[in-house]
Structures are given as C-alpha cells and as structure tokens.
Design a protein around this motif. Structure first.
Motif, PDB file in Angstrom:
ATOM      1  N   SER A 131       2.752  -8.041  17.785  1.00  0.00           N
ATOM      2  CA  SER A 131       1.978  -8.235  17.068  1.00  0.00           C
ATOM      3  C   SER A 131       2.278  -9.806  16.481  1.00  0.00           C
ATOM      4  O   SER A 131       3.861  -9.604  16.639  1.00  0.00           O
ATOM      5  CB  SER A 131       1.697  -7.952  15.430  1.00  0.00           C
ATOM      6  N   GLU A 132       2.126 -10.937  16.666  1.00  0.00           N
ATOM      7  CA  GLU A 132       3.013 -11.973  16.597  1.00  0.00           C
ATOM      8  C   GLU A 132       1.657 -12.844  15.424  1.00  0.00           C
ATOM      9  O   GLU A 132       1.121 -13.490  15.250  1.00  0.00           O
ATOM     10  CB  GLU A 132       2.957 -12.816  17.418  1.00  0.00           C
ATOM     11  N   ASN A 133       2.516 -12.818  14.224  1.00  0.00           N
ATOM     12  CA  ASN A 133       1.922 -13.506  13.228  1.00  0.00           C
ATOM     13  C   ASN A 133       0.697 -12.891  12.319  1.00  0.00           C
ATOM     14  O   ASN A 133      -0.147 -13.179  12.452  1.00  0.00           O
ATOM     15  CB  ASN A 133       1.635 -15.259  13.099  1.00  0.00           C
ATOM     16  N   GLY A 134       0.411 -11.374  12.944  1.00  0.00           N
ATOM     17  CA  GLY A 134      -0.969 -10.732  12.357  1.00  0.00           C
ATOM     18  C   GLY A 134      -1.909 -10.747  14.085  1.00  0.00           C
ATOM     19  O   GLY A 134      -3.314 -10.607  12.757  1.00  0.00           O
ATOM     20  N   ALA A 140      -4.441  -4.645  17.351  1.00  0.00           N
ATOM     21  CA  ALA A 140      -5.791  -4.821  16.515  1.00  0.00           C
ATOM     22  C   ALA A 140      -5.504  -3.870  15.978  1.00  0.00           C
ATOM     23  O   ALA A 140      -6.030  -4.408  14.607  1.00  0.00           O
ATOM     24  CB  ALA A 140      -6.958  -5.550  16.965  1.00  0.00           C
ATOM     25  N   SER A 141      -6.201  -2.518  16.146  1.00  0.00           N
ATOM     26  CA  SER A 141      -5.834  -1.464  14.745  1.00  0.00           C
ATOM     27  C   SER A 141      -5.673  -1.762  14.366  1.00  0.00           C
ATOM     28  O   SER A 141      -4.938  -0.771  12.994  1.00  0.00           O
ATOM     29  CB  SER A 141      -6.427  -0.031  15.897  1.00  0.00           C
ATOM     30  N   GLN A 142      -3.776  -1.229  14.899  1.00  0.00           N
ATOM     31  CA  GLN A 142      -2.512  -0.803  14.251  1.00  0.00           C
ATOM     32  C   GLN A 142      -2.647  -2.082  12.996  1.00  0.00           C
ATOM     33  O   GLN A 142      -2.493  -1.835  12.069  1.00  0.00           O
ATOM     34  CB  GLN A 142      -1.615  -1.459  15.446  1.00  0.00           C
ATOM     35  N   LEU A 143      -3.211  -2.928  13.034  1.00  0.00           N
ATOM     36  CA  LEU A 143      -2.806  -4.559  12.034  1.00  0.00           C
ATOM     37  C   LEU A 143      -3.877  -4.345  11.307  1.00  0.00           C
ATOM     38  O   LEU A 143      -3.677  -4.554   9.778  1.00  0.00           O
ATOM     39  CB  LEU A 143      -2.966  -5.944  13.069  1.00  0.00           C
ATOM     40  N   THR A 144      -5.209  -4.166  11.810  1.00  0.00           N
ATOM     41  CA  THR A 144      -6.057  -3.378  11.016  1.00  0.00           C
ATOM     42  C   THR A 144      -5.713  -2.544   9.627  1.00  0.00           C
ATOM     43  O   THR A 144      -6.138  -2.808   8.601  1.00  0.00           O
ATOM     44  CB  THR A 144      -7.481  -3.565  11.448  1.00  0.00           C
ATOM     45  N   VAL A 201      -2.647  -1.525   9.035  1.00  0.00           N
ATOM     46  CA  VAL A 201      -1.391  -2.408   8.192  1.00  0.00           C
ATOM     47  C   VAL A 201      -2.406  -3.125   7.198  1.00  0.00           C
ATOM     48  O   VAL A 201      -2.004  -3.209   5.979  1.00  0.00           O
ATOM     49  CB  VAL A 201      -0.159  -3.233   8.783  1.00  0.00           C
ATOM     50  N   PHE A 202      -3.298  -3.778   7.238  1.00  0.00           N
ATOM     51  CA  PHE A 202      -4.186  -4.715   6.425  1.00  0.00           C
ATOM     52  C   PHE A 202      -4.732  -3.913   5.421  1.00  0.00           C
ATOM     53  O   PHE A 202      -4.003  -4.318   4.254  1.00  0.00           O
ATOM     54  CB  PHE A 202      -4.237  -5.882   6.546  1.00  0.00           C
ATOM     55  N   LYS A 227      -1.815  -2.668   3.258  1.00  0.00           N
ATOM     56  CA  LYS A 227      -1.315  -3.921   1.785  1.00  0.00           C
ATOM     57  C   LYS A 227      -2.774  -3.703   1.086  1.00  0.00           C
ATOM     58  O   LYS A 227      -2.234  -4.153  -0.122  1.00  0.00           O
ATOM     59  CB  LYS A 227      -1.027  -4.744   2.808  1.00  0.00           C
ATOM     60  N   TRP A 228      -3.702  -4.119   1.800  1.00  0.00           N
ATOM     61  CA  TRP A 228      -4.850  -4.652   1.100  1.00  0.00           C
ATOM     62  C   TRP A 228      -4.541  -3.002  -0.447  1.00  0.00           C
ATOM     63  O   TRP A 228      -5.482  -3.319  -1.543  1.00  0.00           O
ATOM     64  CB  TRP A 228      -5.819  -4.436   0.936  1.00  0.00           C
ATOM     65  N   ALA A 229      -5.184  -2.143  -0.093  1.00  0.00           N
ATOM     66  CA  ALA A 229      -5.160  -0.926  -1.134  1.00  0.00           C
ATOM     67  C   ALA A 229      -4.368  -0.811  -1.736  1.00  0.00           C
ATOM     68  O   ALA A 229      -3.949  -0.843  -3.733  1.00  0.00           O
ATOM     69  CB  ALA A 229      -5.002   0.182   0.078  1.00  0.00           C
ATOM     70  N   ARG A 230      -2.648  -0.876  -1.590  1.00  0.00           N
ATOM     71  CA  ARG A 230      -1.821  -1.065  -2.688  1.00  0.00           C
ATOM     72  C   ARG A 230      -1.898  -2.458  -3.791  1.00  0.00           C
ATOM     73  O   ARG A 230      -1.747  -1.925  -4.413  1.00  0.00           O
ATOM     74  CB  ARG A 230      -0.248  -1.265  -1.842  1.00  0.00           C
ATOM     75  N   TYR A 231      -2.214  -4.105  -2.825  1.00  0.00           N
ATOM     76  CA  TYR A 231      -2.120  -4.750  -3.592  1.00  0.00           C
ATOM     77  C   TYR A 231      -3.605  -4.343  -5.096  1.00  0.00           C
ATOM     78  O   TYR A 231      -3.396  -4.781  -5.965  1.00  0.00           O
ATOM     79  CB  TYR A 231      -3.204  -5.388  -2.579  1.00  0.00           C
TER      80      TYR A 231
END
Length: 174
Positions: A15-18, A108-112, A114-115, A118-122
């Motif tokens: 992963s490089e910058n998402g 890509a699945s891992q990045l999704t 994580v996103f 983070k979105w749920a936490r937000y």
C-alpha cells in the motif's frame, strides 16, 4: 501455483498512499526475469506519456554492491503492472499473472477494510460529539434557568429555617 506463492505475491503488493502497488523487483522475481530486463521492458512500453506517468514511478535506491551508486527501479500500479505483463506469455507467466491479480485484489480489499473501519470510527465520534453537545447544551440551558431559580429558593429555605428554629424565651434578670 500453491498457497505459499499466493502469500509471497501478497508480500510483493504493498500500500502506497492508499493505493495497491508493486515494483519492478517484484515483477522480476515473480516471473523469473532479470531486473534489468524488466526495467528495459517498462521503458520500451508503447503507452501514452499520461498513462506512463500515472502508473509507473521511477525510483532510486542505494546500491550497496556498487558503492552506494543509485539503482533505479519502478513502482507501479495495478494498471501499470497489467499493461507490462500482458506481453509475458507461457503457462508459468499466466499462472503468475493470475496470482498477482489475486494479490492486488487482496491488497485493495485490505485498504477498503481500513477505510471502512476509519469511516465507522469517524461516524461514531461525530455521533458521540453531537450527543454530548446536546447534553451540554441542555445542561447550559438548565444552568441558566437555575441562576434565576437559585436565589429565590435559597431565600425561601433560609426563611423556612428561621421559622423552624426553636426560639427560647430568655427571662430578663434571672
């Protein structure tokens, strides 16, 4: 290809910058090619300058074998990788392509995930903040009302205490 190869290829996609990316080193290793030949293949690609700029990033690293002389390599996106390896053929190449695609999709699945985390936490934090703001706002309104009620209540309590206080008749001169 066995499961171990899949895991090794997953390590080659980072992963490089998402964004899921790999390197010319990983391509050389996975396809059993010399790195200098992978570099040559990338530089000979007949794609637009825009596509090349978006999907192939020229990088350098110190080369310990040649007194720190910078050694070039490319970092590439999934699209860049696919464009490059489309020309690689043979049964082994086809199997490696499939495994690499799986590795890119896994990253890509891992990045999704994580996103989404983070979105749920937000969303949780925003909801909690709004709830606390409402509570404090109600408390502030209550405090304002209290300011106006407090003194009359204190006065009434003091008056009641005075009235409830037993008074002893003092006899004068005794």
């Amino acid at each position: 290809m066995n499961m171990m190869t899949t895991l090794n290829l997953r390590a080659m996609v980072t992963s490089e910058n998402g964004e899921a990316k790999t390197t010319s080193y990983a391509v050389a290793e996975a396809f059993g090619k010399l790195h200098k030949n992978v570099i040559r293949d990338i530089e000979k690609l007949r794609c637009s300058d825009k596509f090349k700029a978006l999907n192939f990033e020229l990088c350098f690293e110190n080369n310990k074998l040649q007194n720190g002389k910078p050694r070039k390599f490319y970092q590439m996106t999934k699209d860049g990788w696919m464009f490059l390896v489309m020309g690689f053929n043979g049964e082994k190449a086809d199997a490696v392509k499939e495994q690499f695609i799986d590795a890119f999709n896994w990253m890509a699945s891992q990045l999704t995930q994580v996103f989404q985390s983070k979105w749920a936490r937000y969303n949780h934090i925003v909801g909690y903040r709004e709830n606390r703001k409402q509570q404090v706002s109600c408390s502030a309104r209550d405090m304002n009302v209290w300011k106006h009620e407090k003194h009359p209540l204190d006065d009434e309590i003091a008056q009641s205490e005075r009235e409830l206080q037993p008074s002893l008749p003092f006899a004068s001169g005794v």
